[in-house]
Write a protein that holds these residues in place. Structure first.
Motif: not given
Length: 551
Positions: A58, A88, A105-107, A109, A112
């Motif tokens: 990231r 992304d 993909v880092d959100r 959460d 997740e």
């Protein structure tokens, strides 16, 4: 409470946020290792015993891609999951191209991400358990085999059938669970497929027959079928990896060769009847249908008792050279059996017959003495060459072998510093601690140590942290595959990175083309051997080659 050896390990690579990420993704029952990346990351990942590797890309996408590339080959070689955590999807294709098996993909959460880790681990495990595909590139079944056999018989070819039943599965399933048994069945089938394909290519096929049974059908003359049986027997005798440990599966065989009146049904029936007899036997694990009543390996074992006396055991020498040139600096000594009826037989058939005849130790002693005696008499053109010779499982497990071997070398007059001993995973795995002690003693005297056939199985990776080594010998299939795809090149690159991090030189085996040599040189390989340089040579041909170099 789970046994420590059965706990899964997550290896996180993050230059800045490793500890925070570890706290965020902590998975119940897992051990987490955090690493800052950089040089030697593949070696540290290997030493951690990681089941899943997670690279944080990231903050610095190029650095993350480099770390993913460094670990990509390790993931491909071991079947472990490699997750790329991205901010992304811009770098996604690049990350997958260099070896990532999964991505997230880092959100923001954490749940997740934990689910992604669990999914990747489970998916890789299923991939391994389901790898039972028995034919070369397709899932064959016994009906496919029958059609294949009938087609060859219609063409007038001689066909042999072996039905191989893996044993000890009930004990293994009870001790370690059915999933472990399924994984070992898949590994054994992969061994059988690789050996059969390597010897006969499209002239053979392999199929699953249910449970731990396999059918191997081959269109070849009897001497070639005997060599195939010997090679398969030797392959199945090797320990197989399971959850960081090792297990040995036994096998029973039924074999039949085609006669004038045979069709596929009768040939398969006779092989099946022979297998039933082998399963019922307290002694003979291999039965051959037909009037001969003796397996090819049994016949070879009988012949081997006289082969040493007759001088049929010989040694050839395959040259080795630095990867950037053709100047020969060393050779590997390769045993050959000049059988009176079957012609030249390689080391696999030779040592399989020796094991069947309980002559493994005697044969190994004879070959070592033969090699040392030859090298001690070498003329000036060969005087500077290093010599590699193979040690067997029996050697490594013999009480006092290190002292015996060093005394043998000293008596020959060959300097310790000119020798390299090579071990395979089958040779070292039977008792890793004893093997390490033997090899350490040899290294203290000046003998170097090479791990042979590296890249053919998962278990050899564990040896890198346990055994005193100087070289890795990159297996032919892995070395030659460097021309195939970026994925293959990624595996080779990872091995080279791993070797450098451990201070080991890499010797590539079986190099056949200039393109392979150039690509391996670019990845940092140190030495090579193979038909591009020279085939295995007798002493006269080796002297001629060295004298030609000096012209």
């Amino acid at each position: 409470m789970r046994d420590q050896a059965d706990r899964r390990t997550l290896f996180i690579v993050s230059a800045e946020a490793g500890e925070a990420l570890a706290a965020c993704v902590r998975v119940d029952g897992w051990r987490i290792v955090v690493d800052g990346g950089g040089d030697g990351v593949a070696g540290r990942a290997l030493a951690s015993g990681a089941d899943v590797m997670l690279v944080d890309t990231r903050a610095d996408a190029p650095a993350g891609a480099a770390a993913t590339q460094a670990l990509g080959g390790l993931a491909a070689a071991t079947g472990r999951a490699l997750i790329a955590l991205t901010a992304d999807t811009a770098w996604l294709e690049d990350l997958l191209a260099v070896g990532a098996t999964h991505f997230s993909v880092d959100r923001g959460d954490a749940h997740e991400l934990r689910q992604a880790i669990r999914y990747a681990a489970g998916q890789v495990q299923r991939d391994h358990s389901d790898r039972r595909g028995p034919r070369f590139g397709a899932n064959a079944d016994p009906a496919d085999v029958a059609a294949w056999i009938d087609a060859r018989l219609d063409d007038g070819e001689h066909v042999g059938v072996s039905i191989i039943a893996l044993s000890r599965l009930d004990i293994l399933n009870a001790a370690r669970g059915r999933a472990a048994g399924d994984t070992l069945i898949a590994a054994a089938r992969a061994q059988v497929e690789a050996v059969t394909r390597g010897l006969l290519g499209p002239a053979a096929m392999v199929a699953a027959a249910g449970g731990g049974d396999m059918i191997v059908a081959s269109a070849a003359p009897p001497p070639v079928l005997a060599r195939l049986a010997a090679a398969l027997d030797a392959a199945l005798a090797k320990p197989l990896p399971i959850r960081g440990r090792q297990a040995v599966l036994g096998s029973r065989w039924g074999m039949a060769e085609s006669g004038p009146a045979d069709d596929a049904a009768s040939l398969l029936r006779r092989a099946a009847e022979a297998l039933v007899a082998a399963k019922a036997s307290d002694g003979a694990t291999v039965r051959v249908a037909g009037p001969e009543g003796a397996a090819p390996l049994d016949l070879l074992a009988i012949d081997l008792h006289l082969a040493i006396e007759r001088g049929e055991i010989d040694v050839l020498f395959q040259p080795q050279a630095p990867i950037d040139g053709r100047h020969v600096t060393g050779v590997e000594a390769l045993a050959r059996w000049r059988h009176g009826k079957l012609g030249p037989l390689g080391a696999d058939a030779l040592f399989a017959a020796a094991d069947r005849a309980d002559l493994g130790v005697a044969l190994s002693d004879h070959i070592q003495e033969l090699v040392l005696a030859r090298v001690a008499r070498w003329p000036r053109p060969l005087a500077g060459l290093r010599v590699s010779l193979n040690l067997t499982a029996g050697d490594l497990g013999r009480p006092g072998f290190a002292a015996l071997f060093l005394d043998r070398v000293a008596a020959s007059g060959v300097p310790f510093e000119r020798l390299t001993v090579e071990i395979t995973e089958g040779g070292a795995i039977r008792n890793l601690e004893i093997a390490a002690a033997v090899l350490a003693t040899l290294r203290e005297a000046g003998v170097r140590v090479a791990l042979d056939d590296f890249g053919t199985g998962y278990s050899s990776l564990a040896y890198l942290t346990a055994l005193p080594l100087d070289y890795l010998k990159l297996d032919k299939a892995l070395a030659c595959g460097i021309e195939a795809t970026p994925r293959h090149r990624g595996v080779v690159r990872a091995v080279m990175t791993l070797a450098r991090s451990l201070g080991l030189a890499v010797i590539a085996e079986g190099i056949e083309s200039e393109a392979q040599r150039v690509l391996l040189a670019a990845e940092g390989c140190t030495f090579y051997q193979g038909f591009l340089l020279a085939e295995p040579l007798d002493e006269a041909a080796l002297i001629a080659m060295m004298e030609m170099e000096r012209c």
